[in-house]
Design an enzyme around this catalytic site. Structure first.
Site, PDB file in Angstrom:
ATOM      1  N   ASP A   1       0.787  -1.225  -0.211  1.00  0.00           N
ATOM      2  CA  ASP A   1      -0.051   0.092   0.141  1.00  0.00           C
ATOM      3  C   ASP A   1       0.964   1.127  -0.055  1.00  0.00           C
ATOM      4  O   ASP A   1       1.114   1.836   1.070  1.00  0.00           O
ATOM      5  CB  ASP A   1      -0.939   0.098   1.179  1.00  0.00           C
ATOM      6  CG  ASP A   1      -1.914   1.065   1.226  1.00  0.00           C
ATOM      7  OD1 ASP A   1      -1.960   1.975   0.247  1.00  0.00           O
ATOM      8  OD2 ASP A   1      -2.725   1.176   2.219  1.00  0.00           O
ATOM      9  N   HIS A   2       1.466   1.504  -1.096  1.00  0.00           N
ATOM     10  CA  HIS A   2       2.442   2.602  -1.394  1.00  0.00           C
ATOM     11  C   HIS A   2       1.928   3.782  -2.179  1.00  0.00           C
ATOM     12  O   HIS A   2       1.207   3.645  -3.047  1.00  0.00           O
ATOM     13  CB  HIS A   2       3.709   2.143  -1.901  1.00  0.00           C
ATOM     14  CG  HIS A   2       4.443   1.009  -0.671  1.00  0.00           C
ATOM     15  ND1 HIS A   2       5.680   0.324  -1.081  1.00  0.00           N
ATOM     16  CD2 HIS A   2       4.120   0.671   0.244  1.00  0.00           C
ATOM     17  CE1 HIS A   2       5.789  -0.049   0.032  1.00  0.00           C
ATOM     18  NE2 HIS A   2       5.322  -0.011   0.833  1.00  0.00           N
TER      19      HIS A   2
ATOM     20  N   GLY B   1       4.884   2.182   8.763  1.00  0.00           N
ATOM     21  CA  GLY B   1       5.076   3.037   7.591  1.00  0.00           C
ATOM     22  C   GLY B   1       6.351   3.256   7.044  1.00  0.00           C
ATOM     23  O   GLY B   1       7.375   3.123   7.868  1.00  0.00           O
ATOM     24  N   GLU B   2       6.422   4.066   5.925  1.00  0.00           N
ATOM     25  CA  GLU B   2       7.716   4.388   5.304  1.00  0.00           C
ATOM     26  C   GLU B   2       7.703   5.817   4.913  1.00  0.00           C
ATOM     27  O   GLU B   2       6.794   6.315   4.491  1.00  0.00           O
ATOM     28  CB  GLU B   2       8.276   3.378   4.306  1.00  0.00           C
ATOM     29  CG  GLU B   2       8.512   2.017   4.367  1.00  0.00           C
ATOM     30  CD  GLU B   2       7.280   0.977   4.341  1.00  0.00           C
ATOM     31  OE1 GLU B   2       6.285   1.708   3.515  1.00  0.00           O
ATOM     32  OE2 GLU B   2       7.079   0.290   4.767  1.00  0.00           O
TER      33      GLU B   2
ATOM     34  N   ASN C   1       6.533   6.826   1.465  1.00  0.00           N
ATOM     35  CA  ASN C   1       5.115   6.937   1.001  1.00  0.00           C
ATOM     36  C   ASN C   1       4.305   8.061   1.976  1.00  0.00           C
ATOM     37  O   ASN C   1       3.225   8.510   1.303  1.00  0.00           O
ATOM     38  CB  ASN C   1       4.462   5.486   1.317  1.00  0.00           C
ATOM     39  CG  ASN C   1       5.326   4.498   0.546  1.00  0.00           C
ATOM     40  OD1 ASN C   1       5.182   4.533  -0.875  1.00  0.00           O
ATOM     41  ND2 ASN C   1       5.766   3.628   1.232  1.00  0.00           N
TER      42      ASN C   1
ATOM     43  N   GLY D   1      10.936  -6.348  16.595  1.00  0.00           N
ATOM     44  CA  GLY D   1      11.515  -6.323  17.711  1.00  0.00           C
ATOM     45  C   GLY D   1      10.920  -6.541  19.016  1.00  0.00           C
ATOM     46  O   GLY D   1       9.760  -6.574  19.141  1.00  0.00           O
TER      47      GLY D   1
END
Length: 313
Positions: free
Chosen positions: A29-30, A98-99, A102, A166
């Site tokens: 989803d980008h 997220g990133e 985007n 993590g």
């Protein structure tokens, strides 16, 4: 991968995957492709709505949606409920923090990882509240919701899966989500999730592959399209543009990619990579065939045999 193909082709590939026997399909989803050479990035939710009508059995999932920056969590709650209804109960909402690639496009900057995780936690709580169907008003640290209600709730609730990598993220999100998403075959991660999560859950991994009858062609395509993958999520989450990923991966060699991704016609190599996830305790594996034009040959010529081998695991 929505970054590899046009929207109509993605729908066609998903229907083809159902025909050859795949159980579920996940969608990125980008807003942008990772690399300029990938060349595509249609809107995932429109594609998934079309796939829901082009298929009848295939389970669908976002892998993953960020419900904090580009989308407000109240909007994600509505979209997920609608897609669950369209698919008649075949949808899983995959969520993550997220990133930058985007999320920066809406001009709100890019928070630190600690803030992104806190925003995701609050967003999940809002989505859960709205999926009760009750009128919801929310005053939180990061989001406000004013008298919102999801009017069209599906017959079956939308399962929520969350990306974790993590100790801190596992402990934080296991009590909030139904299922785990992770891209590393680490048994300790699965054991920690099971210890922190109440009840049965799925653990959904992802394995990139580059099947081709010509191994050299597969390596070249994987290097062109997927060399960004080697940066790891600490890097991938923070670079803002495809040009940044081009620069960051400029010195990644074809042999480096071939070492990280099974390339060529050998199905045993793919099965061995998947087995790492099975042995770690994963329940579901999403295979990413690298290259938009390579989907149809893979589905026609290799997928049935590969699915047989993987199910034996």
């Amino acid at each position: 991968m929505t970054e590899q193909s046009r929207a109509r082709d993605l729908v066609r590939h998903a229907a083809h995957a159902e025909e050859v026997g795949f159980d579920f399909a996940v969608s990125s989803d980008h807003y942008s492709p990772w690399l300029t050479s990938q060349g595509h990035s249609p809107y995932a939710w429109s594609v998934l709505g079309a796939v829901a009508h082009a298929t009848s059995r295939l389970e669908l999932m976002t892998y993953v949606t960020c419900p904090t920056m580009r989308y407000h969590p109240a909007v994600v709650a509505q979209k997920a409920a609608t897609l669950q209804e369209l698919s008649e109960g075949r949808f899983v909402l995959g969520l993550g923090s997220g990133e930058n690639l985007n999320e920066h496009v809406v001009g709100e900057g890019w928070p630190s990882v600690a803030v992104r995780q806190s925003m995701l936690e609050e967003a999940i709580q809002i989505i859960r509240e709205l999926h009760t169907g009750e009128l919801t008003t929310w005053e939180g640290e990061y989001f406000r919701v004013d008298s919102a209600r999801i009017w069209d709730l599906p017959d079956s609730p939308v399962p929520l899966a969350v990306a974790g990598s993590g100790d801190e993220s596992i402990d934080r999100f296991a009590p909030l989500a139904d299922h785990l998403i992770s891209v590393q075959p680490e048994r300790e991660l699965i054991e920690q999730w099971d210890a922190a999560h109440s009840g049965a859950s799925r653990k959904i991994g992802q394995v990139p592959i580059c099947w081709d009858t010509d191994e050299a062609a597969a390596v070249a395509r994987a290097h062109d399209q997927f060399r960004w993958f080697g940066g790891g999520w600490a890097v991938n989450a923070d670079l803002p543009t495809p040009a940044g990923f081009d620069g960051a991966s400029a010195f990644v060699r074809p042999e480096d990619v071939a070492h990280a991704i099974p390339c060529g016609p050998d199905l045993d190599r793919i099965a061995a990579r998947v087995k790492d996830y099975v042995d770690a305790g994963f329940t579901d594996i999403a295979l990413v065939q690298v290259g938009g034009d390579a989907q149809t040959p893979f589905l026609d010529d290799a997928a049935s045999d590969l699915l047989r081998d993987l199910r034996r695991l």
